[in-house]
Design a protein around this motif. Structure first.
Motif, PDB file in Angstrom:
ATOM      1  N   ASP A  96       0.885  -1.048   0.127  1.00 44.44           N
ATOM      2  CA  ASP A  96      -0.081   0.300   0.336  1.00 44.44           C
ATOM      3  C   ASP A  96       0.910   1.279  -0.443  1.00 44.44           C
ATOM      4  O   ASP A  96       2.412   1.376   0.314  1.00 44.44           O
ATOM      5  N   ILE A  97       0.144   2.646   0.006  1.00 41.44           N
ATOM      6  CA  ILE A  97       1.108   4.038  -0.679  1.00 41.44           C
ATOM      7  C   ILE A  97      -0.077   4.172   0.876  1.00 41.44           C
ATOM      8  O   ILE A  97      -1.425   4.575   0.902  1.00 41.44           O
ATOM      9  N   GLU A  98       1.141   5.492   1.450  1.00 41.64           N
ATOM     10  CA  GLU A  98       0.531   6.075   2.716  1.00 41.64           C
ATOM     11  C   GLU A  98       0.818   7.173   2.297  1.00 41.64           C
ATOM     12  O   GLU A  98       2.005   8.381   2.002  1.00 41.64           O
ATOM     13  N   ALA A  99      -0.249   8.758   2.782  1.00 44.93           N
ATOM     14  CA  ALA A  99      -0.208   9.788   2.803  1.00 44.93           C
ATOM     15  C   ALA A  99      -0.280  10.097   4.492  1.00 44.93           C
ATOM     16  O   ALA A  99      -1.651  10.491   4.549  1.00 44.93           O
ATOM     17  N   SER A 100       0.516  11.151   4.822  1.00 44.73           N
ATOM     18  CA  SER A 100       0.422  11.843   6.712  1.00 44.73           C
ATOM     19  C   SER A 100       0.470  12.616   7.033  1.00 44.73           C
ATOM     20  O   SER A 100       1.441  13.864   5.886  1.00 44.73           O
ATOM     21  N   ILE A 101      -0.056  13.618   7.299  1.00 48.63           N
ATOM     22  CA  ILE A 101      -0.167  14.737   7.115  1.00 48.63           C
ATOM     23  C   ILE A 101      -0.848  15.777   8.634  1.00 48.63           C
ATOM     24  O   ILE A 101      -2.426  14.521   8.644  1.00 48.63           O
ATOM     25  N   SER A 102      -0.287  16.577   9.038  1.00 53.99           N
ATOM     26  CA  SER A 102      -1.481  17.002  10.315  1.00 53.99           C
ATOM     27  C   SER A 102      -1.992  18.295   9.530  1.00 53.99           C
ATOM     28  O   SER A 102      -1.442  19.447   9.486  1.00 53.99           O
ATOM     29  N   PRO A 103      -2.713  18.801   9.357  1.00 55.61           N
ATOM     30  CA  PRO A 103      -3.856  19.502   8.912  1.00 55.61           C
ATOM     31  C   PRO A 103      -3.825  21.386   9.412  1.00 55.61           C
ATOM     32  O   PRO A 103      -3.502  22.174   8.999  1.00 55.61           O
ATOM     33  N   TYR A 104      -3.994  21.168  10.966  1.00 56.90           N
ATOM     34  CA  TYR A 104      -3.396  22.231  11.111  1.00 56.90           C
ATOM     35  C   TYR A 104      -2.574  21.238  13.077  1.00 56.90           C
ATOM     36  O   TYR A 104      -3.654  20.732  13.773  1.00 56.90           O
ATOM     37  N   GLU A 105      -1.969  21.957  13.148  1.00 55.11           N
ATOM     38  CA  GLU A 105      -1.377  21.827  15.082  1.00 55.11           C
ATOM     39  C   GLU A 105      -0.663  22.903  15.774  1.00 55.11           C
ATOM     40  O   GLU A 105      -0.139  24.441  14.421  1.00 55.11           O
TER      41      GLU A 105
END
Length: 278
Positions: free
Chosen positions: A97-106
Motif C-alpha cells: 500500500d501507499i500512504e500519506a500523512s499530514i496534520s492539517p493544523y497544529e
C-alpha cells in the motif's frame, strides 16, 4: 529554544514515523467483513508499526481526533496539540500500500520558566510512505518494510524546512492465547540541528498486544530513539499503552498515552483516534 514535532507515527523530538502515527496491530479484534476481505488492521494506537497492508483497491483512513503532548525542560513547558492528523492509505497490490500523512493544523505553545508565552500554529509536514509486506497474510509471523520521506510543508518553528526520510522494518510474532509481539526497528536520515548537514537517528519499539475480546484489544510497549546530532546525541525513552475497539468490521476507535522516561522525551502524550476502511 525551538521544539518541533514526529510518526506515529507522528510529538516533540519524535521521529517522522511516529508522528504519522504511532501505532501497532495489537491483535485481530474482529472478524473480517467478508470471506474475501481481511479484518481491519491499523497502525494505531501505539508507536510500533504493523506488518499488515490495506487490501488491493481499498482506501483506509487512520487519524487522531485530538492529540496533546507536553514536555517540560528547565521550567519551560511546551504544549503541542494536533487537531487531527490523518494517514490515508491505498492498497495498490495484494501486499503493498501507499500512504500519506499530514496534520492539517497544529499548535505549539511555549510558556513558563520566565520564558513568557509564545505560540505558533499551522499545517504540519507531509509524510509519504510505501508499505511492503514480505510474508503471507495468514502466516503466524509476519514481516514488512516501510520506506518513507518527509516533505517540508510546515513552516519553520513547526518543522525544520528540510527533506528527511528513513526506513522502518517490522516483525509480528503470534504468541498464542491472543498475544502478539511486534518489533519495529527504524533508521532515519535527519537534518542537523544547525540545518547544515545530515545525521542518523535510530528508533525502536517493542510492543506486546493482547486481544481482550473479539472487538477490544490492548497493547503496551517500550520505545526509544537515539538522535546522533553532531551538536550532541539526544536519547529518548518512553513507555506507551493503548486500547482499540472495533465498533464495526470497518470502523475502529482507539485511545492511548505515552509517558516519557527521561528529560529529553515528552513527559506525556495522550490521544484519541478513529480508523475506517472503504
Amino acid at each position: 529554544m525551538r521544539f518541533s514535532l514526529r510518526l506515529a507515527s507522528s510529538a516533540l523530538f519524535l521521529p517522522a514515523a511516529a508522528l504519522a502515527q504511532t501505532a501497532t496491530e495489537t491483535a485481530p479484534a474482529a472478524a473480517a467483513p467478508s470471506s474475501d476481505v481481511p479484518a481491519l488492521c491499523t497502525d494505531r494506537p501505539t508507536k510500533a508499526t504493523s506488518a499488515c497492508t490495506v487490501p488491493k483497491g481499498m482506501v483506509q483512513i487512520e487519524s487522531d481526533l485530538i492529540n496533546f503532548t507536553r514536555i517540560e525542560i528547565g521550567g519551560v513547558k511546551v504544549d503541542t496539540i494536533l487537531y487531527t492528523s490523518p494517514t490515508i492509505k491505498y492498497g495498490i497490490g495484494d501486499s503493498t500500500d501507499i500512504e500519506a500523512s499530514i496534520s492539517p493544523y497544529e499548535t505549539i505553545h511555549v510558556h513558563g520558566g520566565g520564558f513568557g508565552s509564545e505560540s505558533i500554529s499551522g499545517v504540519g509536514d507531509l509524510y509519504l510512505k510505501v508499505k511492503q509486506r514480505l510474508t503471507d497474510p495468514n502466516a503466524t509471523n509476519q514481516f514488512a518494510l516501510l520506506p518513507f520521506i518527509k516533505i517540508p510543508t510546515a513552516k519553520l518553528g513547526i518543522g525544520n524546512r528540510k527533506v528527511e526520510g528513513g526506513l522502518i522494518g517490522t516483525g509480528q510474532f503470534g504468541l498464542g492465547n491472543g498475544f502478539t509481539l511486534t518489533v519495529s526497528p527504524e533508521a532515519d536520515l535527519m537534518s542537523d540541528g544547525d540545518l547544515h548537514g545530515r545525521h542518523v537517528q535510530l528508533v525502536g519499539a517493542l510492543n506486546l498486544g493482547k486481544a481482550l475480546t473479539s472487538t477490544v484489544s490492548a497493547s503496551v510497549e517500550v520505545w526509544s530513539a537515539q538522535n546522533f546530532d553532531p551538536s550532541g546525541t539526544v536519547h529518548q525513552y518512553s513507555i506507551d499503552g493503548g486500547l482499540a475497539w472495533v465498533a464495526r468490521p470497518n470502523l475502529q476507535f482507539d485511545v492511548g498515552a505515552n509517558l516519557g522516561l527521561n528529560q529529553a522525551t515528552p513527559d506525556v502524550q495522550v490521544y484519541a483516534g478513529v480508523s475506517t476502511r472503504f
